[in-house]
Design an enzyme around this catalytic site. Sequence first.
Site, mmCIF file in Angstrom:
data_model
loop_
_atom_site.group_PDB
_atom_site.id
_atom_site.type_symbol
_atom_site.label_atom_id
_atom_site.label_comp_id
_atom_site.label_asym_id
_atom_site.label_seq_id
_atom_site.Cartn_x
_atom_site.Cartn_y
_atom_site.Cartn_z
ATOM 1 N N ARG A 26 1.767 -5.107 8.206
ATOM 2 C CA ARG A 26 2.787 -4.121 8.592
ATOM 3 C C ARG A 26 2.133 -2.771 8.827
ATOM 4 O O ARG A 26 2.023 -2.318 9.957
ATOM 5 C CB ARG A 26 3.877 -4.050 7.502
ATOM 6 C CG ARG A 26 5.185 -3.376 7.931
ATOM 7 C CD ARG A 26 5.159 -1.881 7.821
ATOM 8 N NE ARG A 26 4.869 -1.379 6.490
ATOM 9 C CZ ARG A 26 4.588 -0.101 6.246
ATOM 10 N NH1 ARG A 26 4.533 0.790 7.233
ATOM 11 N NH2 ARG A 26 4.317 0.294 5.016
ATOM 12 N N ASP A 27 1.617 -2.140 7.785
ATOM 13 C CA ASP A 27 0.956 -0.843 7.963
ATOM 14 C C ASP A 27 -0.286 -0.997 8.838
ATOM 15 O O ASP A 27 -0.629 -0.109 9.626
ATOM 16 C CB ASP A 27 0.579 -0.244 6.612
ATOM 17 C CG ASP A 27 0.550 1.273 6.627
ATOM 18 O OD1 ASP A 27 0.085 1.849 7.621
ATOM 19 O OD2 ASP A 27 1.001 1.897 5.655
ATOM 20 N N HIS A 57 -0.147 -0.290 12.585
ATOM 21 C CA HIS A 57 -0.358 1.070 13.087
ATOM 22 C C HIS A 57 -1.768 1.242 13.632
ATOM 23 O O HIS A 57 -1.986 1.904 14.648
ATOM 24 C CB HIS A 57 -0.153 2.095 11.964
ATOM 25 C CG HIS A 57 1.270 2.411 11.638
ATOM 26 N ND1 HIS A 57 2.150 2.949 12.559
ATOM 27 C CD2 HIS A 57 1.956 2.310 10.472
ATOM 28 C CE1 HIS A 57 3.315 3.153 11.982
ATOM 29 N NE2 HIS A 57 3.234 2.776 10.718
ATOM 30 N N HIS A 67 2.705 3.638 -2.882
ATOM 31 C CA HIS A 67 2.026 3.240 -1.648
ATOM 32 C C HIS A 67 1.155 4.421 -1.206
ATOM 33 O O HIS A 67 1.610 5.316 -0.515
ATOM 34 C CB HIS A 67 3.087 2.897 -0.586
ATOM 35 C CG HIS A 67 2.542 2.672 0.799
ATOM 36 N ND1 HIS A 67 2.235 1.423 1.285
ATOM 37 C CD2 HIS A 67 2.295 3.536 1.818
ATOM 38 C CE1 HIS A 67 1.814 1.527 2.534
ATOM 39 N NE2 HIS A 67 1.838 2.807 2.886
#
Length: 347
Positions: free
Chosen positions: A12-13, A16, A194
Amino acid sequence: MSRLMIFDSTLRDGNHAVKHQLSASNIKKYCQAMDGSGVKTIIVGHGNGLGASSLQVGLAALDERTMLQTAKANLEKTRLGVYMIPGFGTIEDNLKPAIADGAEVFEIGCHCTEADTTREHIEFLRNQGKETYGVLMMTHMASPERLLEECQKMQSYGALGVILMDSAGAFTMERVRWVISRLYNGLDIHIGFHPHNNMGIAVANACIAIEEGADIIDGTLRGFGAGAGNCQLEDLVALLEKSGKRTGINFYRMLDASEKVMPELMNKDMGQDPISIVSGQAGVFSAFRTHVINAARAFEVDPRDILVEVGKRKAVGGQEDMVVEIAKQLSCSTNNDSLSYQLSSLL
């Protein structure tokens, strides 16, 4: 401390870091490598979550249902998770399909002072019996007292835990201790953190969060993520195990995935560079990095100046258009012959 839960946001991250271009093959191989490794949940999707694929914040290579179905087909022991920001995604268009595609863990996020926007979504998911966590983003922008108030709202909506995102990598170690201890003493649910690595202390900040009562750490392999990246899970697990803390992670399995699979996902190593460091100092959302570099080149201004001004204006995700406006304004007042930064070095 309760048993530590590792949430893995590599898919997910990490999206980016490659402009949301992770492929079905990337997702399949990663899930196969990490399934049963001891991480509680693998979060999958566009970097900004369900419903976020767009021209403004980045078009994903895959539609989200393909991403989730691919991941689910390759996970047997580890849970499939998703992240959603109300406004980007909706219950009808995104949460219900995600449930149908096998998502089991849900993170519902918002700006750090806007927990009210998550109520409908958290309550819907809890009424469906789904494991749901509230997420506050850009948490360097609010006081510990205000963060506690927002987390208490999420707790009242039924969230099983709250996760603070240091979205800009702006937290000092002292602030981590201050904030997490305040939440630990004021909440009855799980507390997560996070961290981003803009100033090189994501792993240290994660360890301090754990010392102060956090029992969820949300990170990525190789630190793969926006800007300078995230808390590198291999480093964190190694440090915790060396310190005598049981993590429940199959460490060699994690290292194998890091060595064999991650090179296929990443187009460059993560780490700090001048842009990332200034972004952390200025408190700018890490995903603004590419927009800042592009605008700096287009208007021939110093990207660091853009970041400082973006930080002053307290811009948040979804306000990427502000970067171009600022770059244009700076170009009218900057001596183009005395730029102090070589843009080519940022690519």
